[in-house]
Design a protein around this motif. Structure first.
Motif, PDB file in Angstrom:
ATOM      1  N   HIS A 232       1.042  -1.137  -0.284  1.00 56.99           N
ATOM      2  CA  HIS A 232       0.189  -0.011   0.141  1.00 56.99           C
ATOM      3  C   HIS A 232       0.778   1.046  -0.103  1.00 56.99           C
ATOM      4  O   HIS A 232       1.827   1.604   1.096  1.00 56.99           O
ATOM      5  CB  HIS A 232      -1.192  -0.035   1.546  1.00 56.99           C
ATOM      6  CG  HIS A 232      -2.630   0.400   1.399  1.00 56.99           C
ATOM      7  ND1 HIS A 232      -2.400   2.195   0.963  1.00 56.99           N
ATOM      8  CD2 HIS A 232      -3.439   0.297   1.231  1.00 56.99           C
ATOM      9  CE1 HIS A 232      -3.366   2.907   1.170  1.00 56.99           C
ATOM     10  NE2 HIS A 232      -4.057   1.590   1.475  1.00 56.99           N
ATOM     11  N   THR A 233       0.806   2.480  -1.385  1.00 52.40           N
ATOM     12  CA  THR A 233       1.080   3.024  -0.693  1.00 52.40           C
ATOM     13  C   THR A 233       1.716   4.500   0.301  1.00 52.40           C
ATOM     14  O   THR A 233       1.818   5.015   0.612  1.00 52.40           O
ATOM     15  CB  THR A 233       0.917   4.109  -1.912  1.00 52.40           C
ATOM     16  OG1 THR A 233      -0.584   4.852  -1.680  1.00 52.40           O
ATOM     17  CG2 THR A 233       0.609   3.851  -2.877  1.00 52.40           C
TER      18      THR A 233
ATOM     19  N   ASN B 153      -3.024   4.525  -5.986  1.00 52.81           N
ATOM     20  CA  ASN B 153      -2.787   3.732  -4.171  1.00 52.81           C
ATOM     21  C   ASN B 153      -2.293   2.221  -3.516  1.00 52.81           C
ATOM     22  O   ASN B 153      -1.999   1.554  -2.986  1.00 52.81           O
ATOM     23  CB  ASN B 153      -3.774   4.092  -3.614  1.00 52.81           C
ATOM     24  CG  ASN B 153      -5.440   2.797  -3.938  1.00 52.81           C
ATOM     25  OD1 ASN B 153      -4.866   2.144  -5.159  1.00 52.81           O
ATOM     26  ND2 ASN B 153      -5.931   2.698  -3.529  1.00 52.81           N
ATOM     27  N   VAL B 154      -1.201   1.650  -5.322  1.00 57.18           N
ATOM     28  CA  VAL B 154      -0.568   0.199  -4.828  1.00 57.18           C
ATOM     29  C   VAL B 154       0.782   0.333  -5.693  1.00 57.18           C
ATOM     30  O   VAL B 154       0.252   0.574  -6.736  1.00 57.18           O
ATOM     31  CB  VAL B 154      -1.400  -0.319  -6.004  1.00 57.18           C
ATOM     32  CG1 VAL B 154      -1.421  -1.433  -5.854  1.00 57.18           C
ATOM     33  CG2 VAL B 154      -2.473  -0.858  -5.164  1.00 57.18           C
TER      34      VAL B 154
END
Length: 406
Positions: free
Chosen positions: A213-214, A262-263
């Protein structure tokens, strides 16, 4: 052919072997046919057949290379002793669309184009062969000349290596070539002693990490940052570990990674080229570049997989062969027709022939004088001033007649 009494540009009796108007017009049409039907490396079956048919029509005996495309043809018989002069052309096209909108001979094949002038190179060597065959019948050619029509120049490490394995250099003392140059006016050539092109290799890299996850990059491998650092840091590291005069350059052409903002991705790919002006540094380049990539990847905890594809060394013109081309051009068009030229960062597999025999490549001017549009090589709108065909043919025929290398 033209009478020997015709005056040349120096005021002396002209060499035989100039291009008759009927053959000039035929060669222009031949080049346009090739331009309309471009074929990629190792797929040049139609091109090979067209060259073969025209040479056979002239009473010659061309031999298709064992790879199935490309061919070789001797003008005269080799006596097994005196070296042959070889003239080389490359016959393949590029995988890009032809974007010329109002050209009657634009490519008819989608996403294929003769955007590097190989159709011109092929036509020039074919025309020189036809003129030299006529001179041989007239008793005006004192030594054999070999025509080499090579496939797959655009496919690393180049079709020249395969042609050499097929024996095209057997008995050859030196080899000559031209390459279209859209920065030089038609009617002129560019020449230099020593390196005229650069080494070129291909680099393909895969970087991998666990992803995540970012919001939590500290818990995983921030792969996008790792890729970004490879892109910016590897060229800088390599530049500081080699002599700047070697011109070693790493340049990227493709980056792919990730699908969502966001990945943090698990996989990334990038590819580019490694170019070098200097032969000795080129031989060290794989170890230098791979070490730099590994250093950056390890720093960011990314696993790297590197595919370093060896390409071609620089074309290094033999001074004697370059002087032969210069003398031939002066004999045809005068001293003002020969310009010096710089070493480019482009790659050319003609260099593989020069690992075995001396030779030289000239830059054949193909720009219409006064044209400032700037059509460059490897662009979809590339085209040439077709008067360059006559210039190239007569350059090669003069070189064959002036060659005294024994």
């Amino acid at each position: 052919m033209s009478p020997e009494s015709e005056a040349d540009h120096t005021g002396e009796a002209a060499l035989p072997g100039t291009l008759p108007e009927a053959l000039r017009a035929e060669l222009v049409e031949f080049r346009r046919d090739l331009h309309m039907h471009p074929e990629l490396g190792n797929q040049e079956f139609r091109t090979t057949a067209a060259i073969k048919a025209r040479l056979e029509k002239a009473g010659l005996q061309p031999r298709v290379l064992t790879s199935g495309t490309g061919l070789v043809c001797d003008i005269g018989e080799w006596d097994g002793e005196r070296p042959i002069l070889a003239l080389r052309a490359d016959i393949d096209a590029l995988p890009i669309p032809d974007t010329k909108s109002e050209c009657p001979y634009r490519s008819t094949v989608p996403d294929r184009a003769h955007a590097c002038g190989h159709d011109v190179h092929t036509t020039v060597v074919l025309g020189a062969g036809l003129v030299l065959a006529d001179l041989l019948r007239r008793g005006q050619l004192s030594r054999p000349v070999r025509l080499v029509f090579q496939p797959a120049e655009e496919v690393l490490p180049g079709g020249a290596a395969d042609a050499i394995e097929c024996g095209v250099l057997e008995g050859v003392g030196r080899i000559l070539a031209v390459h279209c140059d859209p920065k030089v006016d038609a009617g002129k050539v560019g020449l230099r002693h020593g390196p005229i092109t650069s080494a070129c290799d291909r680099l393909e890299i895969a970087l991998d990490g666990p992803g995540g996850h970012t919001a939590r990059p500290h818990l995983t491998t921030d792969l996008v940052t790792a890729v970004a650092r490879v892109v910016t840091d590897v060229p800088a590291i390599v530049a500081r570990r080699t002599d700047a005069r070697s011109g070693l350059s790493v340049t990227w052409g493709r980056i792919e990674s990730g699908h969502a903002p966001n990945v943090i991705p698990q996989h990334a790919e990038l590819s580019g080229t490694v170019r070098c002006l200097d032969l000795d540094t080129w031989r060290q380049a794989p170890d230098l570049v791979v070490a730099a990539i590994d250093e950056i990847a390890n720093l960011h905890r990314a696993k790297s997989e590197i595919n370093y594809v060896r390409g071609v060394p620089p074309v290094v013109n033999d001074p004697s062969a370059a002087d032969l081309l210069r003398d031939a051009m002066i004999a045809r068009r005068g001293a003002e027709s020969v310009d010096g030229t710089e070493q480019s960062l482009g790659g050319e597999d003609f260099s593989w022939y020069l690992e075995h025999v001396p030779g030289a490549m000239a830059r054949l001017g193909v720009r219409t004088p006064g044209d400032r549009i700037g059509r460059d090589l490897h662009q979809g709108d590339f085209d040439v001033d077709e008067s360059a065909i006559k210039v190239g043919v007569e350059l090669f025929t003069a070189a064959a007649l002036l060659d005294t290398d024994a």
